[in-house]
Every structure is written in structure tokens, then in C-alpha cells.
Motif scaffolding. Structure first.
Motif, short mmCIF file in Angstrom:
data_model
loop_
_atom_site.label_atom_id
_atom_site.label_comp_id
_atom_site.label_asym_id
_atom_site.label_seq_id
_atom_site.Cartn_x
_atom_site.Cartn_y
_atom_site.Cartn_z
N LYS A 125 0.84 -1.21 0.00
CA LYS A 125 0.00 0.00 0.00
C LYS A 125 0.87 1.25 0.00
O LYS A 125 0.59 2.22 -0.73
CB LYS A 125 -0.92 0.03 1.23
CG LYS A 125 -2.17 -0.77 1.07
CD LYS A 125 -3.07 -0.62 2.30
CE LYS A 125 -4.27 -1.53 2.17
NZ LYS A 125 -5.16 -1.45 3.33
N ASN A 126 1.92 1.24 0.80
CA ASN A 126 2.84 2.38 0.82
C ASN A 126 3.53 2.55 -0.53
O ASN A 126 3.71 3.67 -1.00
CB ASN A 126 3.87 2.23 1.94
CG ASN A 126 3.26 2.40 3.30
OD1 ASN A 126 2.24 3.08 3.46
ND2 ASN A 126 3.86 1.79 4.31
N LEU A 127 3.92 1.44 -1.14
CA LEU A 127 4.53 1.52 -2.47
C LEU A 127 3.54 2.07 -3.49
O LEU A 127 3.90 2.86 -4.36
CB LEU A 127 5.02 0.13 -2.91
CG LEU A 127 6.24 -0.42 -2.19
CD1 LEU A 127 6.42 -1.90 -2.50
CD2 LEU A 127 7.48 0.36 -2.56
N ALA A 128 2.27 1.66 -3.37
CA ALA A 128 1.24 2.12 -4.30
C ALA A 128 0.99 3.62 -4.15
O ALA A 128 0.67 4.29 -5.13
CB ALA A 128 -0.05 1.33 -4.10
N LYS A 129 1.13 4.13 -2.94
CA LYS A 129 0.98 5.59 -2.74
C LYS A 129 2.11 6.34 -3.40
O LYS A 129 1.91 7.37 -4.04
CB LYS A 129 0.97 5.92 -1.24
CG LYS A 129 -0.30 5.55 -0.52
CD LYS A 129 -0.19 5.90 0.95
CE LYS A 129 -1.26 5.21 1.75
NZ LYS A 129 -1.06 5.37 3.19
N ASP A 130 3.34 5.81 -3.24
CA ASP A 130 4.52 6.49 -3.78
C ASP A 130 4.69 6.28 -5.29
O ASP A 130 5.16 7.17 -5.99
CB ASP A 130 5.78 6.01 -3.06
CG ASP A 130 5.81 6.40 -1.60
OD1 ASP A 130 5.12 7.38 -1.22
OD2 ASP A 130 6.51 5.74 -0.82
N TYR A 131 4.31 5.10 -5.77
CA TYR A 131 4.51 4.74 -7.17
C TYR A 131 3.24 4.10 -7.72
O TYR A 131 3.21 2.90 -8.03
CB TYR A 131 5.69 3.77 -7.32
CG TYR A 131 6.92 4.19 -6.56
CD1 TYR A 131 7.73 5.20 -7.05
CD2 TYR A 131 7.24 3.60 -5.34
CE1 TYR A 131 8.85 5.60 -6.36
CE2 TYR A 131 8.37 3.99 -4.64
CZ TYR A 131 9.17 4.99 -5.15
OH TYR A 131 10.28 5.38 -4.45
N PRO A 132 2.17 4.87 -7.87
CA PRO A 132 0.87 4.28 -8.24
C PRO A 132 0.89 3.53 -9.57
O PRO A 132 0.25 2.48 -9.69
CB PRO A 132 -0.07 5.47 -8.27
CG PRO A 132 0.77 6.68 -8.28
CD PRO A 132 2.10 6.31 -7.70
#
Length: 142
Positions: A125-132
């Protein structure tokens, strides 16, 4: 891996045979990498083994290999030889550990795998926020 997918391997879930031998064969990339202390190469070999094992639904092997990836990265960091942290492979391993943990949770109905899977879902989820554009679809898969 292509020969494995085409059915030309005795154990298609292992990276073995003429294409990519495993560590138990006579011609073995993993053992050579271990002898040469080529830890980064081992991380990549384990990563590819995770993918093949997951494709062939060998979740136990996939988990074992993803844990080896993490173990090797910790070893690389400990000996101050760099790390895969910050590279795309690090986040791919995070995703694959979540994916394999959740698959194992469905398979064996043990809470440890469910908890581990959800721990890695949070990381994705954190990765998706930073690199959608790179991780939103992977989050949806989890």
C-alpha cells in the motif's frame, strides 16, 4: 523458465535442466554464485525461482526462495557490500512475499501466514501511494 513452461522439465516448478540449472545439478549457477560470494546474483536467482514456483503453485518453495532473497539482502547489508534496498527488486520481493503468504494462508488456514500476508499488503500500500503506476495493480491483486 520457458522450457519449464513448455513442459520440457522433469520438475517444472524448479529452475533446473538445460535452461537454468538448480543447485543440485552438475551445472549449477546457484552453487557457483555461492562459491564466488556473488550475493546479488543469488538474490536474482532466488527471485526468478520464486516466480517459477508461484506459477506452478509450489507455494512452499516460493516462500522458501523469497525468504532466501530477504536473508541474502540482509547478509549483503551486514557485510557492507550494498543492498537491493532502493532497487525495484526490493519492492518486487515485498510484493511476492505478500502474494505467497496470502496464498499459503488460503491453502493451510494458519493465522501466521494471514498476518504475514497482511503485513506485506501494508508495505505494498505504501509503495502504491509512492509509485501508483507501478504498484496500484499489484495492490489490487493482493
Amino acid at each position: 523458465a520457458i522450457l519449464n513452461l513448455m513442459g520440457h522439465a522433469e520438475w517444472p516448478n524448479l529452475l533446473d535442466g538445460d535452461a537454468i540449472p538448480d543447485e543440485s545439478s552438475d551445472r549449477h549457477n546457484m552453487t557457483n554464485a555461492k562459491l564466488a560470494n556473488a550475493d546479488r546474483l543469488l538474490v536474482f536467482l532466488y527471485y526468478f525461482q520464486v516466480l517459477v514456483a508461484y506459477i506452478f503453485d509450489d507455494i512452499e518453495l516460493a516462500i522458501k526462495m523469497v525468504e532466501k532473497c530477504i536473508e541474502m539482502d540482509e547478509r549483503i547489508s551486514f557485510f557492507k557490500r550494498g543492498s537491493i534496498q532502493g532497487f525495484v527488486l526490493d519492492s518486487e520481493i515485498t510484493f511476492l512475499y505478500g502474494l505467497t503468504s496470502l496464498a499459503q494462508a488460503r491453502k493451510v488456514k494458519e493465522d501466521i501466514w494471514k498476518r504475514r500476508g497482511h503485513e506485506f499488503v501494508k508495505k505494498v500500500k505504501n509503495l502504491a501511494k509512492d509509485y501508483p503506476s507501478s504498484y496500484q495493480h499489484k495492490l489490487l491483486l493482493l
